[in-house]
Design an enzyme around this catalytic site. Sequence first.
Site, PDB file in Angstrom:
ATOM      1  CB  CYS A  54      -3.627   3.461  -1.505  1.00 41.99           C
ATOM      2  SG  CYS A  54      -4.688   4.858  -1.175  1.00 41.99           S
TER       3      CYS A  54
ATOM      4  CG  ASP B  84       0.358  -2.467   6.086  1.00 41.36           C
ATOM      5  OD1 ASP B  84      -0.633  -2.646   6.817  1.00 41.36           O
ATOM      6  OD2 ASP B  84       0.306  -1.851   5.004  1.00 41.36           O
TER       7      ASP B  84
ATOM      8  CD  GLN C  92      -7.223  -4.282   3.952  1.00 39.22           C
ATOM      9  OE1 GLN C  92      -8.175  -5.015   4.234  1.00 39.22           O
ATOM     10  NE2 GLN C  92      -7.399  -3.021   3.605  1.00 39.22           N
TER      11      GLN C  92
ATOM     12  CE  LYS D 112      -7.463  -0.049   6.024  1.00 42.61           C
ATOM     13  NZ  LYS D 112      -8.239   0.455   4.886  1.00 42.61           N
TER      14      LYS D 112
ATOM     15  CG  HIS E  28      -1.899   0.978   1.400  1.00 44.34           C
ATOM     16  ND1 HIS E  28      -1.657   2.266   1.802  1.00 44.34           N
ATOM     17  CD2 HIS E  28      -3.239   0.899   1.196  1.00 44.34           C
ATOM     18  CE1 HIS E  28      -2.787   2.939   1.831  1.00 44.34           C
ATOM     19  NE2 HIS E  28      -3.766   2.140   1.470  1.00 44.34           N
TER      20      HIS E  28
END
Length: 415
Positions: A372, A208, A211, A234, A131
Amino acid sequence: MTERNSTIGKSTIGRIRQDFPILHQKVRGKPLAYLDNAATSQKPKQVIEALSRYYGVENSNIHRGVYYLSEQATAAYEAARVKAQRFLNAGSPSEVIFVRGTTEAINLVASSYGRLLLEPGDEVVISGMEHHSNIVPWQMLCESVGAKLCVAPIDDSGSLIVSEYEKLLGPRTKAVALVHVSNSLGTINDVKYLVGLAKKKSAVVLIDGAQAAPHMPIDVQDIGCDFYTISGHKMYGPTGIGVLYGRLELLEAMPPYQGGGEMIRSVTFEKTIYAPPPAKFEAGTPHIAGAIGMGVAIDYLQQLGWDFVHEREELLLRYALERLETVPGIRIIGSATSRASVVSFTLDGIHAHDIGTIVDQEGVAIRTGHHCTQPVMDFFGVPATARASFAFYNTAEEVDILVNALMEAREVFGR
Ligand code: PMP
């Protein structure tokens, strides 16, 4: 997909959907089919009520007051930190920093630890499916210190080419930053294995997890990473709040990211002595209600259980793939073996934004654009994709509505 294939009945899903007030509305005269969960998920009433309760009965500034309300708010904020610690299996609450979200968490690490760590000629390794939030902060850091950003490539299925990643890891690799689950492809990376490879070169590793957190249990100690980032919004929590997990030893060595109130032990005009982590990285009044709401979202997910979330989302993903493949002219982007409930696609001759606008007329909310991840779009040679992303509260009927709307889009464009 039929509920027959599942141990989870329709009535269970109906009951769970009752927790999400936003889902029970019509948009453009049609029942809302919210299929943009990777952008932000909807909030259960437990989270909404916690926010309202906080502002209605508990609101006060934390860590400062000696009075009742401030003590209550401080206890609730710190209890949320402990919930996040357990959610990530971090070693201590001091390793949990509340931030605005994944973007801020990565910027914090890149600008604080990155500057401490990197020298001219050093290398930072990322992957081709990151991202922008896990590209730009590293790029800015590399530019400012004269380091090199190295990108491990992906293949046509949208999977990381692990042998190429391994080749990039060398004596000058100081930091590695990788996405756990790709937001545009759905690919789930084997982060434990990838971290292990980086650790052989003694690199500091950030994952990261924006998600990943809504879909699977996370154990930062088992993964072996130094930093892990999540975003509350999220994972069924509020916007504007997230967590940076950092290994205590590193957090202690890192300079603060921002200066101000709360992050100090003592201040004189000559010198400031910083507070230990986590306070050192939480300058100013934090998003107290957000942290409390995120804690309630964690409770909510844990009450549902990961087996339930996994079974439901896997079923929706398989059904969506099966149905979408029947749409003439569709190209599904990303086919990694291990993937989350995210499907990116294009339709022959119809721009992604037009797809989004047409399905919106049927009440379907999907994301269109580059998500993104412009380098991923470049790799697949498309300007944009449409993306449907599913949460446990979605239904097979909503997938059918999407597919029918795509058929309509084809007719509108004479395809
Ligand atoms: N990384 C990934 C993989 C994401 O999907 C997102 C959000 N789309 C981010 C980072 C940035 O998260 P936030 O906007 O919550 O800071």
